[in-house]
Design a protein around this motif. Structure first.
Motif, PDB file in Angstrom:
ATOM      1  N   ASP A  53       0.837  -1.200   0.000  1.00 28.37           N
ATOM      2  CA  ASP A  53       0.000   0.000   0.000  1.00 28.37           C
ATOM      3  C   ASP A  53       0.874   1.254   0.000  1.00 28.37           C
ATOM      4  OD1 ASP A  53       0.913   0.336   2.599  1.00 28.37           O
ATOM      5  OD2 ASP A  53      -1.009  -0.104   3.551  1.00 28.37           O
ATOM      6  N   THR A  62       0.041  -5.901   1.821  1.00 33.74           N
ATOM      7  CA  THR A  62      -1.400  -6.043   1.990  1.00 33.74           C
ATOM      8  C   THR A  62      -1.958  -7.348   1.432  1.00 33.74           C
ATOM      9  OG1 THR A  62      -1.796  -4.903  -0.120  1.00 33.74           O
ATOM     10  CG2 THR A  62      -1.710  -3.542   1.883  1.00 33.74           C
ATOM     11  N   ARG A  63      -1.224  -7.987   0.542  1.00 35.15           N
ATOM     12  CA  ARG A  63      -1.757  -9.195  -0.098  1.00 35.15           C
ATOM     13  C   ARG A  63      -0.594 -10.079  -0.512  1.00 35.15           C
ATOM     14  NH1 ARG A  63      -6.708 -10.779  -2.395  1.00 35.15           N
ATOM     15  NH2 ARG A  63      -6.606 -11.939  -4.361  1.00 35.15           N
ATOM     16  N   GLN A 103      -4.563 -11.787   2.890  1.00 40.56           N
ATOM     17  CA  GLN A 103      -4.869 -10.371   2.709  1.00 40.56           C
ATOM     18  C   GLN A 103      -5.030  -9.714   4.078  1.00 40.56           C
ATOM     19  OE1 GLN A 103      -7.408  -9.548  -0.548  1.00 40.56           O
ATOM     20  NE2 GLN A 103      -8.243  -7.667   0.319  1.00 40.56           N
ATOM     21  N   TRP A 104      -4.443  -8.503   4.204  1.00 42.38           N
ATOM     22  CA  TRP A 104      -4.510  -7.751   5.453  1.00 42.38           C
ATOM     23  C   TRP A 104      -5.228  -6.426   5.223  1.00 42.38           C
ATOM     24  CZ3 TRP A 104      -0.627 -10.845   3.971  1.00 42.38           C
ATOM     25  CH2 TRP A 104      -0.152 -11.795   4.890  1.00 42.38           C
ATOM     26  N   ARG A 105      -5.990  -5.976   6.212  1.00 44.11           N
ATOM     27  CA  ARG A 105      -6.682  -4.692   6.162  1.00 44.11           C
ATOM     28  C   ARG A 105      -6.195  -3.826   7.316  1.00 44.11           C
ATOM     29  NH1 ARG A 105     -11.391  -5.918   7.835  1.00 44.11           N
ATOM     30  NH2 ARG A 105     -11.190  -4.831   9.827  1.00 44.11           N
ATOM     31  N   TYR A 106      -5.641  -2.655   6.967  1.00 43.66           N
ATOM     32  CA  TYR A 106      -5.148  -1.716   7.968  1.00 43.66           C
ATOM     33  C   TYR A 106      -6.141  -0.564   8.069  1.00 43.66           C
ATOM     34  CZ  TYR A 106      -0.943  -4.391   6.856  1.00 43.66           C
ATOM     35  OH  TYR A 106      -0.045  -5.410   6.627  1.00 43.66           O
ATOM     36  N   ASP A 107      -6.734  -0.384   9.250  1.00 41.88           N
ATOM     37  CA  ASP A 107      -7.793   0.612   9.412  1.00 41.88           C
ATOM     38  C   ASP A 107      -7.268   2.026   9.567  1.00 41.88           C
ATOM     39  OD1 ASP A 107      -9.757  -1.336   9.217  1.00 41.88           O
ATOM     40  OD2 ASP A 107      -9.722  -1.757  11.368  1.00 41.88           O
ATOM     41  N   ALA A 146      -4.807  -5.825  12.797  1.00 43.08           N
ATOM     42  CA  ALA A 146      -5.147  -5.758  11.374  1.00 43.08           C
ATOM     43  C   ALA A 146      -6.056  -6.926  11.000  1.00 43.08           C
ATOM     44  CB  ALA A 146      -3.877  -5.786  10.534  1.00 43.08           C
ATOM     45  N   ARG A 152      -7.615  -9.780   8.748  1.00 44.85           N
ATOM     46  CA  ARG A 152      -6.940 -10.595   7.746  1.00 44.85           C
ATOM     47  C   ARG A 152      -7.803 -11.768   7.323  1.00 44.85           C
ATOM     48  NH1 ARG A 152      -2.167 -14.123  10.728  1.00 44.85           N
ATOM     49  NH2 ARG A 152      -3.521 -15.301  12.141  1.00 44.85           N
TER      50      ARG A 152
END
Length: 414
Positions: free
Chosen positions: A50, A56-57, A76-80, A91, A93
């Motif tokens: 990112d 992120t993936r 896959q990771w999501r950072y808020d 995070a 995932r």
């Protein structure tokens, strides 16, 4: 480590040697994607990044067949927030593991580690599990998969002979570049490696000492090697399993000559204390079948039909599951009649937790032993001599996998 020429990268590609491809775009200091390639290991790994330079993936593809790549793993990771650290526990995932036989599993953790998880089957059709193999330099498809098609502004041109930036490692953020391009680099990484055997001879040598675990001042040492009796193998097709399971599973693909073989278990202790009093807990670290007296020259993972070591990720292994705190070795001809009953759990029948059951019909028997620290999954290793003949099979309880041998291997006071 640093950028390499197209010719060098192509040479490494043809030889199967590791190299990485870093894709950047104008005005962005972080890479858009990084490809880690090592065809000698049948491996292609793809990472997407990112704007903060966080991964992120991840895609893990394996060359299991000529002309095709199998999609073994997706993460896959999501950072808020913009300041959340890469791979932070908070995070969100999603992890997907796929297998060539059509199986698959998906783990969703929307609030990260410790925030609850949902485990389901991975509903990925077969046509999405396989990708046609491409030629050297054709990387756009893999990057498109990792970035989910977001390739705006990214150039896939060959690396210039003297690029202005040096990427120290594919998984680290390098300095910014003033022009868009992709370049290949010498590897600052290694392909995923399955679990490797460790200390298999030493764990059966009384007195051998190992480095202490993090929470101990003194490390474990081998206390005893116990003869459990003779294992009778009328067919030589060996099964390792939890003796309480109704279905013991398939025998290993490697068989040994039918016969009678010594079996041993090894124990180790790590001195400790409880309420100020010395305490010594003794655990089974391994069980082995001695096939010959020749020294073992190398080890390999024991496999059942359908198990492909090329699909294993870092430190993964194929093993046998345990739910009763016990494991066993048994010939395939006797396995179905001797496993799955309450009488296969030794309880207090033996001070060492060993139980031997006979099968008069096949002439085989079953030997039960405590499975180290209890329930779990444990690998079996096959030893071979310099001529390639089987010397032994070892069920590894993984207690000593992280320890190092100490130079002083004298017998510890008991």
């Amino acid at each position: 480590m640093g950028p390499i020429s197209r010719e060098c990268a192509a040479s490494r590609d043809a030889a199967g040697e590791p190299y990485a491809v870093v894709l950047r775009e104008r005005g962005r200091p972080q890479p858009v994607a990084v490809l880690n390639i090592a065809w000698a290991h049948g491996y292609l790994g793809v990472w997407a990044y990112d704007d903060q330079g966080r991964r992120t993936r991840e895609l893990d593809l394996r060359r299991l067949e000529a002309g095709r790549l199998f999609l073994r793993h997706i993460a896959q990771w999501r950072y808020d927030t913009e300041d959340m650290a890469e791979f932070a526990d908070r995070a969100g995932r999603v992890l997907v593991d796929l297998y060539p036989d059509g199986r698959g599993r998906k783990v969703s953790e929307p609030k990260g580690i410790g925030g609850g998880s949902l485990h389901t089957l991975a509903d990925v059709p077969d046509e999405r599990r396989w990708e046609p193999a491409r030629t050297f330099g054709d990387w756009a498809w893999a990057v498109a998969m990792a970035t989910e098609g977001r390739l705006s502004g990214v150039s896939l041109r060959d690396a210039p002979e003297a690029p202005e930036a040096v990427e120290e490692s594919p998984n680290q953020r390098g300095p910014a570049e003033n022009r868009e391009h992709g370049h290949a680099t010498a590897p600052g990484w290694r392909p995923p490696s399955p679990l490797r055997p460790r200390h298999l001879d030493e764990m059966f040598t009384p007195g051998t000492r190992f480095s202490p675990p993090d929470d101990h001042a003194t490390g474990p040492y081998v206390v005893r090697v116990i003869d459990t009796g003779t294992l009778r193998l009328p067919t030589g097709r060996i099964v390792a399993c939890d003796p309480g399971w109704l279905h013991p599973g398939e025998p290993f693909t490697v068989a040994v000559p039918p016969g009678r073989y010594r079996m041993q278990i090894a124990t180790a202790a790590c001195p400790s204390e409880h309420w100020g009093k010395p305490l010594r807990m003794e655990d089974v670290t391994g069980a082995r079948i001695l096939i010959s007296d020749k020294p073992t020259a190398h080890w390999e993972m024991a496999l059942r039909p359908g198990e492909d070591p090329r699909t294993l990720r870092e430190d993964e292994f194929y093993g046998f599951g345990v739910d009763t705190g016990t494991g066993c070795f048994v010939d395939a001809a006797a396995a179905g009649r001797l496993t799955g009953g309450e009488n296969t759990v030794p309880y207090d029948d033996s001070a060492d937790g060993i139980l031997v059951l006979d099968d008069p019909e096949s002439g085989g028997n079953l030997i039960v032993y405590p499975s180290g620290m209890g329930d779990g999954c444990y690998p079996v290793w096959i030893g071979r001599d310099t001529d390639g003949e089987v010397t032994c099979l070892v069920a590894d309880m993984l207690i000593l996998r992280h320890q190092e041998l100490l130079p002083n291997r004298s017998q510890h006071d008991s």
